[in-house]
Motif scaffolding. Structure first.
Motif, PDB file in Angstrom:
ATOM      1  N   ARG A 111      50.131  42.359  47.049  1.00  0.00           N
ATOM      2  CA  ARG A 111      50.081  43.718  47.590  1.00  0.00           C
ATOM      3  C   ARG A 111      49.358  44.524  46.140  1.00  0.00           C
ATOM      4  NH1 ARG A 111      55.203  42.900  50.025  1.00  0.00           N
ATOM      5  NH2 ARG A 111      55.992  43.950  48.241  1.00  0.00           N
ATOM      6  N   TRP A 112      49.771  44.093  45.106  1.00  0.00           N
ATOM      7  CA  TRP A 112      49.175  44.872  43.635  1.00  0.00           C
ATOM      8  C   TRP A 112      47.933  44.429  43.609  1.00  0.00           C
ATOM      9  CZ3 TRP A 112      47.423  43.329  39.148  1.00  0.00           C
ATOM     10  CH2 TRP A 112      47.253  44.358  38.103  1.00  0.00           C
ATOM     11  N   VAL A 113      47.358  43.026  43.919  1.00  0.00           N
ATOM     12  CA  VAL A 113      46.048  42.797  43.549  1.00  0.00           C
ATOM     13  C   VAL A 113      45.192  43.694  44.833  1.00  0.00           C
ATOM     14  CG1 VAL A 113      44.260  40.996  43.697  1.00  0.00           C
ATOM     15  CG2 VAL A 113      46.447  40.590  42.539  1.00  0.00           C
ATOM     16  N   LEU A 114      45.751  43.555  45.947  1.00  0.00           N
ATOM     17  CA  LEU A 114      44.913  44.186  46.964  1.00  0.00           C
ATOM     18  C   LEU A 114      44.910  45.755  47.090  1.00  0.00           C
ATOM     19  CD1 LEU A 114      45.336  41.648  49.936  1.00  0.00           C
ATOM     20  CD2 LEU A 114      43.472  41.790  48.450  1.00  0.00           C
ATOM     21  N   TYR A 115      45.699  46.273  46.180  1.00  0.00           N
ATOM     22  CA  TYR A 115      46.016  47.678  46.189  1.00  0.00           C
ATOM     23  C   TYR A 115      44.812  48.360  45.962  1.00  0.00           C
ATOM     24  CZ  TYR A 115      48.029  52.362  45.346  1.00  0.00           C
ATOM     25  OH  TYR A 115      48.118  53.547  45.278  1.00  0.00           O
ATOM     26  N   SER A 116      44.010  47.955  44.914  1.00  0.00           N
ATOM     27  CA  SER A 116      42.675  48.630  44.677  1.00  0.00           C
ATOM     28  C   SER A 116      41.485  47.410  43.833  1.00  0.00           C
ATOM     29  CB  SER A 116      42.980  49.814  43.634  1.00  0.00           C
ATOM     30  OG  SER A 116      43.366  49.005  42.248  1.00  0.00           O
ATOM     31  N   ARG A 117      40.316  47.853  43.662  1.00  0.00           N
ATOM     32  CA  ARG A 117      39.340  47.200  42.961  1.00  0.00           C
ATOM     33  C   ARG A 117      39.682  46.711  41.731  1.00  0.00           C
ATOM     34  NH1 ARG A 117      33.778  49.207  45.802  1.00  0.00           N
ATOM     35  NH2 ARG A 117      34.230  48.478  47.929  1.00  0.00           N
ATOM     36  N   THR A 118      40.288  47.954  41.013  1.00  0.00           N
ATOM     37  CA  THR A 118      40.720  47.668  39.649  1.00  0.00           C
ATOM     38  C   THR A 118      41.607  46.804  39.363  1.00  0.00           C
ATOM     39  OG1 THR A 118      40.121  50.095  39.327  1.00  0.00           O
ATOM     40  CG2 THR A 118      41.486  49.120  37.532  1.00  0.00           C
ATOM     41  N   ASN A 119      42.657  46.925  40.237  1.00  0.00           N
ATOM     42  CA  ASN A 119      43.673  45.702  40.123  1.00  0.00           C
ATOM     43  C   ASN A 119      43.210  44.232  40.472  1.00  0.00           C
ATOM     44  OD1 ASN A 119      45.479  47.870  39.471  1.00  0.00           O
ATOM     45  ND2 ASN A 119      46.367  47.940  41.426  1.00  0.00           N
ATOM     46  N   LEU A 120      42.214  44.375  41.216  1.00  0.00           N
ATOM     47  CA  LEU A 120      41.624  42.744  41.413  1.00  0.00           C
ATOM     48  C   LEU A 120      40.804  42.486  40.197  1.00  0.00           C
ATOM     49  CD1 LEU A 120      40.945  40.496  43.339  1.00  0.00           C
ATOM     50  CD2 LEU A 120      39.080  41.840  44.249  1.00  0.00           C
ATOM     51  N   THR A 121      40.027  43.346  39.595  1.00  0.00           N
ATOM     52  CA  THR A 121      39.109  43.031  38.493  1.00  0.00           C
ATOM     53  C   THR A 121      40.042  42.563  37.263  1.00  0.00           C
ATOM     54  OG1 THR A 121      37.515  44.673  39.121  1.00  0.00           O
ATOM     55  CG2 THR A 121      37.310  43.641  36.783  1.00  0.00           C
ATOM     56  N   ILE A 122      41.283  43.523  37.147  1.00  0.00           N
ATOM     57  CA  ILE A 122      42.071  42.819  35.982  1.00  0.00           C
ATOM     58  C   ILE A 122      42.605  41.534  36.225  1.00  0.00           C
ATOM     59  CG2 ILE A 122      44.125  43.591  34.889  1.00  0.00           C
ATOM     60  CD1 ILE A 122      43.390  46.557  35.319  1.00  0.00           C
ATOM     61  N   SER A 123      43.155  41.279  37.432  1.00  0.00           N
ATOM     62  CA  SER A 123      43.550  39.998  37.763  1.00  0.00           C
ATOM     63  C   SER A 123      42.775  38.815  37.343  1.00  0.00           C
ATOM     64  CB  SER A 123      44.053  40.005  39.181  1.00  0.00           C
ATOM     65  OG  SER A 123      45.174  41.115  39.368  1.00  0.00           O
ATOM     66  N   VAL A 124      41.488  38.840  37.924  1.00  0.00           N
ATOM     67  CA  VAL A 124      40.619  37.897  37.682  1.00  0.00           C
ATOM     68  C   VAL A 124      40.189  37.822  36.187  1.00  0.00           C
ATOM     69  CG1 VAL A 124      38.010  37.150  38.120  1.00  0.00           C
ATOM     70  CG2 VAL A 124      39.545  38.320  39.987  1.00  0.00           C
ATOM     71  N   ALA A 125      40.231  38.814  35.381  1.00  0.00           N
ATOM     72  CA  ALA A 125      39.922  38.764  34.008  1.00  0.00           C
ATOM     73  C   ALA A 125      41.222  38.021  33.398  1.00  0.00           C
ATOM     74  CB  ALA A 125      39.572  40.148  33.361  1.00  0.00           C
ATOM     75  N   ALA A 126      42.366  38.296  33.863  1.00  0.00           N
ATOM     76  CA  ALA A 126      43.600  37.642  33.090  1.00  0.00           C
ATOM     77  C   ALA A 126      43.742  36.157  33.350  1.00  0.00           C
ATOM     78  CB  ALA A 126      44.872  38.330  33.588  1.00  0.00           C
ATOM     79  N   VAL A 127      43.255  35.906  34.766  1.00  0.00           N
ATOM     80  CA  VAL A 127      43.406  34.425  35.084  1.00  0.00           C
ATOM     81  C   VAL A 127      42.145  33.626  34.362  1.00  0.00           C
ATOM     82  CG1 VAL A 127      42.767  32.774  36.799  1.00  0.00           C
ATOM     83  CG2 VAL A 127      44.340  34.651  37.169  1.00  0.00           C
ATOM     84  N   LEU A 128      40.918  34.157  34.188  1.00  0.00           N
ATOM     85  CA  LEU A 128      40.063  33.548  33.440  1.00  0.00           C
ATOM     86  C   LEU A 128      40.494  33.492  31.589  1.00  0.00           C
ATOM     87  CD1 LEU A 128      36.727  35.199  34.787  1.00  0.00           C
ATOM     88  CD2 LEU A 128      37.777  32.776  35.435  1.00  0.00           C
ATOM     89  N   GLY A 129      41.071  34.672  31.288  1.00  0.00           N
ATOM     90  CA  GLY A 129      41.786  34.377  29.878  1.00  0.00           C
ATOM     91  C   GLY A 129      42.464  33.448  29.754  1.00  0.00           C
ATOM     92  N   VAL A 130      43.593  33.314  30.654  1.00  0.00           N
ATOM     93  CA  VAL A 130      44.520  32.244  30.483  1.00  0.00           C
ATOM     94  C   VAL A 130      43.836  30.699  30.436  1.00  0.00           C
ATOM     95  CG1 VAL A 130      46.613  31.178  31.658  1.00  0.00           C
ATOM     96  CG2 VAL A 130      46.322  33.709  31.545  1.00  0.00           C
ATOM     97  N   LEU A 131      43.080  30.504  31.562  1.00  0.00           N
ATOM     98  CA  LEU A 131      42.367  29.282  31.621  1.00  0.00           C
ATOM     99  C   LEU A 131      41.447  29.015  30.413  1.00  0.00           C
ATOM    100  CD1 LEU A 131      41.017  29.298  35.338  1.00  0.00           C
ATOM    101  CD2 LEU A 131      43.077  28.342  34.368  1.00  0.00           C
TER     102      LEU A 131
END
Length: 287
Positions: A15-35
Motif C-alpha cells: 500500500r505504501w509503495v503504490l500510494y504515490s510515484r515518489t514512494n515507488l521511486t524511493i523503494s526502487v532506489a533503496a532496493v538497488l542500493g541494498v543489492l
C-alpha cells in the motif's frame, strides 16, 4: 461472502509503495542500493588472466619506474678480479673499475689487433688508433695489485680521476672522466690513451742472462745414432778383453796363520845358601 485478509507484512508495504510515484521511486532506489552494497561486500573479484603481453607490459613499467644506476665519484679501489664478468656499462659507473678494465684489456695479448682495439674502445672516449696499437705489449704482463685513485679538478671546473694500476712493467697511469654516451653518462678513459714504457716491457721478454750481456753457454752437439752404437760396441769389446786378461783367483784356501810361541817362565830362585856341587876333582887352590 467475506474477503480473505491480506498478508500482515507485505500488505502495508504494498500500500505504501503504490500510494504515490515518489514512494515507488524511493523503494526502487533503496532496493538497488541494498543489492549494490551486498555485491560489494560478498561478491568475488574477477580472475585476471596474465597473458604474455600483459606480463611484458608490467615488466616494462617496472623497469621504467626503477631508477637507473648513476655514476659515482666514490673512489672504491678494486683489484683485477673485481671486474670479472661485468659489462662495459656496469664497469663505467666507477672510476677505479673503468681504469682497471682498461688495464686488463690493454695487457691482453690473446686477440688480434682489430679485436684488441674494439675491446679497448669500450672504455675510451674514442677508438684507439694506430699509435696505441704500435705500443701494444707483445709479451704477457701481469697486474700486480689494486688501483690507487685520486679526484682532480681541472681548470674549467670539470672533475676527473687519476688512477694508477701497478704491473710487472711499471705503473699504468689512467685519466678517466664522466662522459655522456648513448647508454647514459659513464666514466671513460681520456685521450691520449696511456701506455706502458716500451723499454720496461721489452725487458720482460728477454732472458736474464742475455739481458745482462753474458754469453749463452754453447751446447755440445749430440752424437748421432750410428756413432753411439759404434762407441757402445767398442766399449763392450774393451770390457770383454779386460775380463779375459785378469787372472781368476785360485780356489785353494789361504794357509792358516801360525800361532805365536808361548813364552816359558824362567826358574824361580830358592831362598837360602847356594849348595856347592860335588866334584870328582878338587877345586884348584883348595887344600
Amino acid at each position: 461472502m467475506a474477503r480473505p485478509a491480506g498478508n500482515p507484512v507485505l500488505a502495508p508495504i504494498r500500500r505504501w509503495v503504490l500510494y504515490s510515484r515518489t514512494n515507488l521511486t524511493i523503494s526502487v532506489a533503496a532496493v538497488l542500493g541494498v543489492l549494490f552494497v551486498a555485491g560489494a561486500v560478498f561478491g568475488e573479484s574477477p580472475t585476471t588472466v596474465h597473458t604474455p603481453s600483459t606480463v611484458a607490459a608490467a615488466g616494462a613499467r617496472t623497469t621504467a619506474a626503477a631508477p637507473a644506476e648513476e655514476v659515482t665519484y666514490d673512489l672504491i679501489e678494486v683489484t683485477e678480479s673485481a671486474i670479472a664478468g661485468k659489462t662495459a656499462d656496469a664497469v663505467g659507473k666507477s672510476a677505479p673499475t673503468t681504469a682497471m678494465a682498461y688495464a686488463h684489456a690493454y695487457v691482453d695479448i690473446s686477440q688480434s689487433n682489430t679485436e684488441w682495439r674494439t675491446k679497448l674502445g669500450r672504455y675510451t672516449t674514442d677508438t684507439p688508433g694506430e699509435t696505441i696499437v704500435a705500443a701494444r705489449p707483445q709479451v704477457p704482463i701481469a697486474i700486480t695489485g689494486s688501483t690507487t685513485s685520486e679526484i682532480v679538478t681541472g681548470t674549467g671546473g670539470e672533475r676527473r680521476a687519476e688512477v694508477t694500476i701497478p704491473t710487472q712493467a711499471g705503473e699504468l697511469r689512467v685519466t678517466v672522466q664522466v662522459t655522456e654516451s648513448p647508454n647514459g653518462a659513464k666514466w671513460l678513459v681520456q685521450n691520449p690513451f696511456p701506455t706502458l714504457d716500451r723499454d720496461e716491457v721489452s725487458k720482460l721478454g728477454t732472458a736474464p742472462s742475455l739481458a745482462s750481456g753474458a754469453a749463452a753457454p754453447s751446447r755440445q752437439p749430440e752424437p748421432s745414432t750410428s756413432a753411439t752404437a759404434a762407441d757402445t760396441s767398442a766399449t763392450d769389446t774393451t770390457a770383454t778383453t779386460t775380463s779375459a786378461t785378469v787372472p781368476t783367483p785360485s780356489s785353494d784356501p789361504a794357509p792358516a796363520p801360525v800361532p805365536a810361541p808361548v813364552p816359558v817362565p824362567g826358574p824361580v830362585p830358592v831362598p837360602g845358601p847356594i849348595p856347592i856341587p860335588e866334584l870328582d876333582t878338587p877345586i884348584p887352590g883348595a887344600l
